[in-house]
Design a protein around this motif. Structure first.
Motif, short mmCIF file in Angstrom:
data_model
loop_
_atom_site.label_atom_id
_atom_site.label_comp_id
_atom_site.label_asym_id
_atom_site.label_seq_id
_atom_site.Cartn_x
_atom_site.Cartn_y
_atom_site.Cartn_z
N CYS A 118 0.84 -1.20 0.00
CA CYS A 118 0.00 0.00 0.00
C CYS A 118 0.88 1.25 0.00
N SER B 155 -4.17 0.56 -5.81
CA SER B 155 -3.19 -0.29 -6.48
C SER B 155 -2.10 0.57 -7.12
N TRP C 228 0.42 5.52 -7.48
CA TRP C 228 -0.64 4.79 -6.82
C TRP C 228 -1.98 5.39 -7.28
N ASP D 163 -7.80 -2.58 -0.52
CA ASP D 163 -8.13 -3.29 -1.75
C ASP D 163 -8.53 -2.36 -2.88
#
Length: 351
Positions: free
Chosen positions: A285, A329, A337, A326
């Motif tokens: 993350c 990405s 990101w 989730d």
């Protein structure tokens, strides 16, 4: 299946009939030493044995069978909360009734079930259990334990007599030979040759003084930590692995030394337990300070909450939102990101 084990031992496997044996975790109840030892028959937890320690033959207690390499890991119940699933409740009605004297944990499906020992091939120099402890040896061990308090008192008197700057922690009489161990802490090296001479004249046996650190002191004597449970170093840890302040930082813990230090004055052993998990999760993350483009606006990641698995992002005007891991990405093409567009539409459609 072959278990490759490296041991420090004077015994060779050639003294035994074959190469196969059961391997057990054996713990010394006096100075908390943990070893892996082999035996040619099945033993269960709590069995007293006599084995070769780094100090000589001594009593040990079998904790359980050693893990077998290549064996699959069976996780426990994921729904367990607190110390035990039935810690504050009652035994499941469908469980067999064992009477009032039976402990509730006997039928608690949230606890790990002890595995049956497996006979495996052992290679290399193997530390074999010398023999099972006899009733007379257990009686001798209990007698030695009852004399340890007097030995501590005598040694402290001799330390004061010689004016040595050392703190005596504990003592132990070996079971297999006439030898007494004294463990002490000191800020510097201590010349205790005269002290040893006095102790030999009193006890009429071999004397060994071992200087240890403050973490080893807690490991030897035990006690209750801030969590209300036994010290990890005394109860479960075999090695005194290093613990760093970085481990506390990565877990977003308070850096107040009082809160993250144990009774020994060193950082808590448990800081290392979840450190690898935090590092693995954070690798997937964006780190704090990363800019994310959300609804045509730049937001800054202000917090990465591993437990809730959410990112807290702040806008330039102070607004904040929480985004699940989730939904974020890394785009290899742009090198940035990104937040899932479908999630963005759902998020801002609620406003």
């Amino acid at each position: 299946m072959v278990l490759h084990v490296i041991f420090c031992s004077m015994k060779k496997k050639s003294e035994h009939e074959d190469d196969s044996a059961y391997v057990y975790v054996v713990k010394n109840p006096s100075y908390n030493d943990i070893s892996l030892c082999a035996w040619d028959s099945v033993l269960y937890a709590g069995t007293p044995v006599v084995y070769d320690t780094k100090f000589g033959l001594d009593l040990g207690i079998v904790v359980g069978s050693a893990p077998v390499p290549g064996e699959s890991y069976t996780p426990g119940c994921a729904s367990v909360r607190g110390a035990c699933l039935h810690f504050a409740g009652e035994v499941d009605e469908e469980s067999p009734k064992g009477g009032m004297e039976e402990h509730q944990c006997n039928h608690c499906f949230g606890c790990q079930i002890a595995k049956e020992p497996k006979k495996i091939n052992v290679t290399g120099d193997v530390d074999w259990i010398d023999h099972l402890a006899t009733p007379s040896e257990m009686a001798k061990y209990n007698e030695n334990t009852s004399h340890e308090e007097d030995a501590l008192r005598v040694c402290r008197e001799k330390i004061q007599k010689h004016k040595l700057n050392m703190k005596l922690v504990t003592t132990h009489f070996l079971l297999g030979e006439p030898k007494v161990l004294f463990f002490f802490t000191a800020e510097e090296r201590v010349d205790f040759r005269d002290l040893v001479k006095d102790l030999v004249s009193v006890f009429r046996m071999r004397i060994e003084l071992r200087q240890i650190g403050v973490r080893d002191e807690s490991r030897l004597i035990g006690g209750l930590s801030v969590c209300g449970r036994d010290y990890c170093c005394h109860l479960i840890n075999k090695e005194m692995d290093p613990v760093t302040i970085k481990m506390a930082k990565e877990q977003n813990l308070s850096l107040n030394s009082v809160k993250i230090s144990g009774p020994c004055g060193r950082l808590l052993c448990c800081l290392a337990y979840e450190y690898d998990y935090y590092m693995e999760e954070k690798a997937g993350c964006p780190p704090e300070g990363t800019k994310l483009k959300i609804d045509h606006e730049l937001w800054r990641v202000s917090e990465v909450n591993i437990l809730s698995r959410k990112l807290v992002c702040l806008a330039s005007d102070g607004r904040s939102i929480s985004i699940p891991f989730d939904e974020v990405s890394f785009d290899d093409e742009s090198g940035y990101w990104v937040v899932n567009e479908e999630y963005q539409k759902e998020l801002f459609s609620q406003d």
